[in-house]
Each structure stands twice: as structure tokens, then as C-alpha cells.
Design an enzyme around this catalytic site. Structure first.
Site, PDB file in Angstrom:
ATOM      1  CG  ASP A   1       0.291   9.435   0.887  1.00 44.85           C
ATOM      2  OD1 ASP A   1       0.263   8.227   1.154  1.00 44.85           O
ATOM      3  OD2 ASP A   1      -0.399  10.280   1.494  1.00 44.85           O
TER       4      ASP A   1
ATOM      5  CG  HIS B   1      -2.080  -0.948   1.096  1.00 43.80           C
ATOM      6  ND1 HIS B   1      -3.281  -0.611   0.533  1.00 43.80           N
ATOM      7  CD2 HIS B   1      -2.190  -2.249   1.450  1.00 43.80           C
ATOM      8  CE1 HIS B   1      -4.091  -1.648   0.563  1.00 43.80           C
ATOM      9  NE2 HIS B   1      -3.454  -2.664   1.121  1.00 43.80           N
TER      10      HIS B   1
HETATM   11  O1  F6P Z   1      -0.851   2.586   4.223  1.00 42.09           O
HETATM   12  C1  F6P Z   1       0.216   2.344   5.018  1.00 42.09           C
HETATM   13  C2  F6P Z   1      -0.144   1.924   6.419  1.00 42.09           C
HETATM   14  O2  F6P Z   1       0.955   1.530   7.145  1.00 42.09           O
HETATM   15  C3  F6P Z   1      -1.144   0.775   6.498  1.00 42.09           C
HETATM   16  O3  F6P Z   1      -0.542  -0.496   6.446  1.00 42.09           O
HETATM   17  C4  F6P Z   1      -1.782   1.052   7.814  1.00 42.09           C
HETATM   18  O4  F6P Z   1      -3.047   0.525   7.894  1.00 42.09           O
HETATM   19  C5  F6P Z   1      -1.814   2.593   7.874  1.00 42.09           C
HETATM   20  O5  F6P Z   1      -0.733   3.016   7.108  1.00 42.09           O
HETATM   21  C6  F6P Z   1      -1.729   3.126   9.299  1.00 42.09           C
HETATM   22  O6  F6P Z   1      -0.521   2.745   9.889  1.00 42.09           O
HETATM   23  P1  F6P Z   1      -0.413   2.011  11.304  1.00 42.09           P
HETATM   24  O7  F6P Z   1      -1.134   0.717  11.188  1.00 42.09           O
HETATM   25  O8  F6P Z   1       1.054   1.865  11.499  1.00 42.09           O
HETATM   26  O9  F6P Z   1      -1.064   2.917  12.276  1.00 42.09           O
END
Ligand code: F6P
Length: 480
Positions: free
Chosen positions: A378, A169
Site C-alpha cells: 500500500d 499516491h
Molecule cells: O490511491 C490510489 C487511488 O487510485 C487514487 O488515485 C484514487 O482516488 C483511489 O485510489 C480510489 O481509486 P478509484 O478512483 O479507482 O476508485
């Protein structure tokens, strides 16, 4: 496109989703309450599970908060899938989530090369054990994101009969940047255990293929987007993620949202509102954005008292020092700029440090004349798409960083270089003085894109890449 169609596509396969973050949070209080995590994947996948009447989601227990059992049937009021929690020790969480994931792969993927550290193999091993324990003959495993990059190869080694997908992602960097990683080969080979690897953009997929060619012995076919690895073929595809556009549109149309939006605006005491919504992360460019807004007030005094910048920063990864430092710097910048320009009843910046549920967030989208989405880098950026979906009267302007994946999907947005404060100031000025007709033309086109390429389009598109599932007429290239 309906969720039933997506389920039909899965046929007799059970969908097994594996992610670091769990789809629910535990709210403490007199009684423990499970609340869905805010985010596209949870709301996108629940209806798929619901339509199929089954499904499994494997995730880290720490992200859900403590639950008495490792298995929960969800959603509690009308269960349709099982959540299997993976418990990680404090040491593993520090080394993996707060270590290699968020101090290594996250900065590297976003080209913040100077911020890298250490390793996370053990956690991938623990997740693999949980997946293997759970697997049934007709499952299809879908691994989410960079925290679990070597999981696919571990699953394949033990269960070559099970199709495995991985969706990355975040951006995927070029070989000159990715190659810095001492574990580059292990990581790439781990990912190549998948049958299908998805990225948001063609350029990320191309970078991945270039890295595979350079750092492994696997054979790459750039034209077909495939890799031959230990006798199996991996498809590398680009499917830009969309949002649940219908949800934001219907929230925006609720009378109570309009009322709430009106109240938000009245509290500002200015004619115009600019909105920023981000996880508090150094990749999001919040500080640079504040400096750009300061530059606008400095050079165009006519806007003082006329426009307020409202920044919502969602707390994130607070145990990582870079995030704590960034929070301090943002607090200081907000204080300094406010001290410099506040007059009468007008405060130039409103800043809230909290997460917001979709109805309240949508009220802010509805209230804002302009959304300032200026990440330094991003993978996609869903805030840009949520703002667009919420503008049901086809007004409002989106200013979007040229370094967000969403910039490819949303060409009618006003583009900005987030590193250039003068450009940020100039694009805000341009947006605030744009003729209404142009605002409408841009927003009408943007809304049409966000509605067509929504989360269901993405789900169906990615799943359609599995040779085991029925083919679809949609194409990964079809993102114009
Ligand atoms: O999109 C990147 C990402 O790390 C996702 O895997 C995740 O759901 C989101 O950002 C939020 O990050 P975290 O789970 O580290 O809070």
C-alpha cells in the site's frame, strides 16, 4: 498550521488540481444532488480553495456521474472553486481507467506483476487538452496520481511557464519490476515534465530515481534528489500524506458517535471487536486477513464467542475481473468461516460491502478494540491514520502491515507480515491480551504523530517544494 497560511504560500498563483476521480458524486433521486467524494484530498483542498476564494479542479466526468454542464461551481451552497469535467468515451474509459491504469500500472506499482495489460496515452492527451484550454498565466498545476502520469510533459511542452507538480499516491517499484513495462521510458519522461514529483516514502522516491537513471537519458543527482531533463530541473521529494485528524477527532467526540458505537458493539454479542476497512482490492489483503482470523479461532478456542471480526469492504473497480473474482473469494471465505465457528448468538465475522460516510465510519473506529490493517502492499493507507485519530481516549490497538507506507509513519503500531497467517493470528492474540498501559502508551504516541503530520502539513510541505513559492522551514526528511 492554517489553511490561510497555505493560501498565502500560493501567493497570486491559482491552484489547478487535475485528477482522474472528481471531488463530487452525483446522487440520483427526484433532484440531482452533489455529494463530496469521501477521501482526504477533497476535504483537504476545499478549504485551500475557500481561503483563496478561487481554484480549478479538472477531473473525469464519468467518476462524477452525468451532469448537464462540463463546469460546476462548488461547493453548491458556497462556491469557491470550479470543477471542469473531462468527458471520456466508453472506449477510452475501458482502455485507460479499466485498462492500463487499473490492469497495468496499479498491479505493477504494488508488485503484482502477473496482472498487467495495455495502454492509456489518449486519455492523458484529452486531459492535457482540457488543462491547456483552462490555463491562465499565474496558475500552478497539480496532477494527482498514476492515472495521469504523462500529463506533466504534455502541459510543459505547451506551457513551460506554468509550474507543474505530480503526486504519485501509490508505491513506486524498483527498476527490476518497473522495467517490465514496455512503455517505461515514455512514462518516466512524461512524469519528468513536472517541476516537483512527490511520493509518500523516501524508498519510493529512490526507486523512481533509480528507474530514471536506468531507463532514460536524464541526469540524476541522488544526493540532491533532482533530475536534469531537457534543460529543466525536477525535484523528487517524499512527503507522506496525512489525514484531516481534527475531523476524525471531533467526529469521535460527538455524543451521537459514542451512542452509535455502543449500538454497533451490542449487536456483535462478543466482548471484543476487530475492524477491517478497505476498498475491495486484491492489494488490501482482505482474504489473507480472514485466513489469519480463522487461524486464531482454530488454534486459540478461548477466543471463540469472545471476539468478532467486522470487515467493511468498499466496492471498487467492479468492471475489472480481478476485483470481481476477489469479491467472490471473500464472500466464500466469510461464509465458510462463519459456518465453521458460529455458535449460539455469536457469528465470528460481520461483513458489509458498502461505502460509509465519515460519521458512520468513525462510529466503527470508536467501537473497535483493534484495527487490522494488513495490505499486501500500500502506498500509504489512510484507514490506519483515521483509526488512530478517532481513538480520543488513547486506547485501541492498531495492527499494521509492514508493507503499508503507513508503517514508516506509525512505528508504535503492532507490525505484521500479512502473508503469514500464523503471524496475523499471533499479532491479534498479542493485541487482544496486551496490558492496558502498553495499549495507551502506543496509542498516545501514534495520535501525536497523526495530529502533527496531518493533511495540512502535507499540503504545505509539498507546495513548499516549488521554487516559485516561498520556501518553508519544513523538510521532506522530517518524518521521524
Ligand atoms: O490511491 C490510489 C487511488 O487510485 C487514487 O488515485 C484514487 O482516488 C483511489 O485510489 C480510489 O481509486 P478509484 O478512483 O479507482 O476508485
Amino acid at each position: 498550521m492554517s489553511y490561510a497560511e497555505i493560501t498565502r504560500q500560493l501567493g497570486d498563483r491559482r491552484l489547478v488540481v487535475v485528477s482522474n476521480r472528481a471531488p463530487v458524486d452525483v446522487r440520483r433521486g427526484p433532484e440531482r444532488r452533489l455529494v463530496p467524494t469521501v477521501g482526504g484530498l477533497v476535504s483537504a483542498l476545499t478549504p485551500v480553495f475557500k481561503a483563496a476564494g478561487r481554484g480549478l479542479w479538472i477531473a473525469w466526468s464519468g467518476s462524477a456521474g452525468r451532469l448537464p454542464h462540463p463546469r460546476v461551481e462548488l461547493p453548491p451552497e458556497d462556491p469557491c472553486f470550479t470543477l471542469r469535467l473531462v468527458h471520456l468515451s466508453e472506449r477510452d474509459v475501458s482502455g485507460s481507467y479499466y485498462g492500463f491504469s487499473n490492469r497495468g500500472l496499479w498491479p505493477l506499482s504494488h508488485y503484482f506483476v502477473g496482472r498487467c495489460q495495455q495502454s492509456y496515452e489518449r486519455v492523458n492527451e484529452i486531459f492535457a487538452a482540457a488543462v491547456l484550454e483552462e490555463l491562465r498565466p499565474h496558475d500552478l498545476v497539480w496532477v494527482q496520481d498514476f492515472q495521469l502520469a504523462t500529463l506533466p510533459a504534455r502541459v510543459r511542452a505547451a506551457r513551460p511557464d506554468i509550474p507543474v507538480g505530480l503526486f504519485w499516491h501509490v508505491p513506486f517499484p524498483e527498476p527490476s519490476v518497473f522495467g517490465i513495462l514496455p512503455w517505461r521510458r515514455t512514462l518516466l519522461e512524461g512524469m519528468l515534465g513536472s517541476d516537483v514529483i512527490g511520493f509518500h516514502l523516501q524508498s519510493y522516491a529512490r526507486n523512481f530515481l533509480a528507474c530514471v537513471e536506468r531507463f532514460t537519458d536524464a541526469a540524476v543527482d541522488h544526493d540532491r534528489g533532482t533530475v536534469q531533463m531537457d534543460g529543466h530541473e525536477v525535484r523528487v521529494v517524499a512527503w507522506p500524506i496525512g489525514i484531516e485528524a481534527d475531523l476524525y477527532e471531533s467526529l469521535a467526540r460527538r455524543p451521537e458517535t459514542e451512542l452509535r458505537a455502543g449500538r454497533i458493539r451490542r449487536q456483535l454479542g462478543s466482548a471484543k471487536m476487530i475492524l477491517g476497512v478497505d476498498r475491495l482490492d486484491y492489494t488490501k489483503g482482505i482474504l489473507e486477513r480472514l485466513h489469519g482470523f480463522e487461524r486464531l479461532l482454530e488454534h486459540s478456542p478461548a477466543f471463540r464467542g469472545q471476539v468478532t471480526f467486522f470487515q467493511i469492504a468498499v466496492p471498487s473497480r467492479e468492471r475489472v475481473e480481478e476485483y470481481r473474482r476477489m469479491k467472490r473469494e471473500i464472500d466464500e471465505a466469510v461464509g465458510r468461516i462463519s459456518g465453521r465457528f458460529t455458535t449460539g448468538g455469536w457469528v465470528p465475522i460481520r461483513y458489509v460491502y458498502q461505502s460509509m460516510a465519515p460519521p458512520e465510519l468513525t462510529a466503527h473506529y470508536v467501537a473497535a478494540d483493534l484495527a487490522l490493517v494488513t495490505p499486501l502492499r500500500d502506498g500509504m493507507n489512510l484507514v490506519a491514520k483515521e483509526y488512530v485519530a478517532s481513538r480520543v481516549h488513547d486506547d485501541g490497538t492498531l495492527i499494521l502491515s509492514e508493507f503499508a507506507g503507513a508503517a514508516e509513519d506509525l512505528p508504535e503500531a503492532v507490525r505484521v507480515n500479512p502473508y503469514n497467517m500464523d503471524d496475523v493470528a499471533e499479532q491479534i492474540r498479542h493485541a487482544l491480551t496486551m496490558p492496558l498501559e502498553e495499549i495507551r502508551q502506543r496509542m498516545t504516541a501514534l495520535r501525536a504523530r497523526v495530529k502533527v503530520h496531518d493533511i495540512r502539513w502535507w499540503l504545505r510541505g509539498f507546495l513548499g517544494e516549488f521554487p516559485e513559492l516561498p520556501a518553508l522551514s519544513l523538510s521532506g526528511q522530517d518524518i521521524a
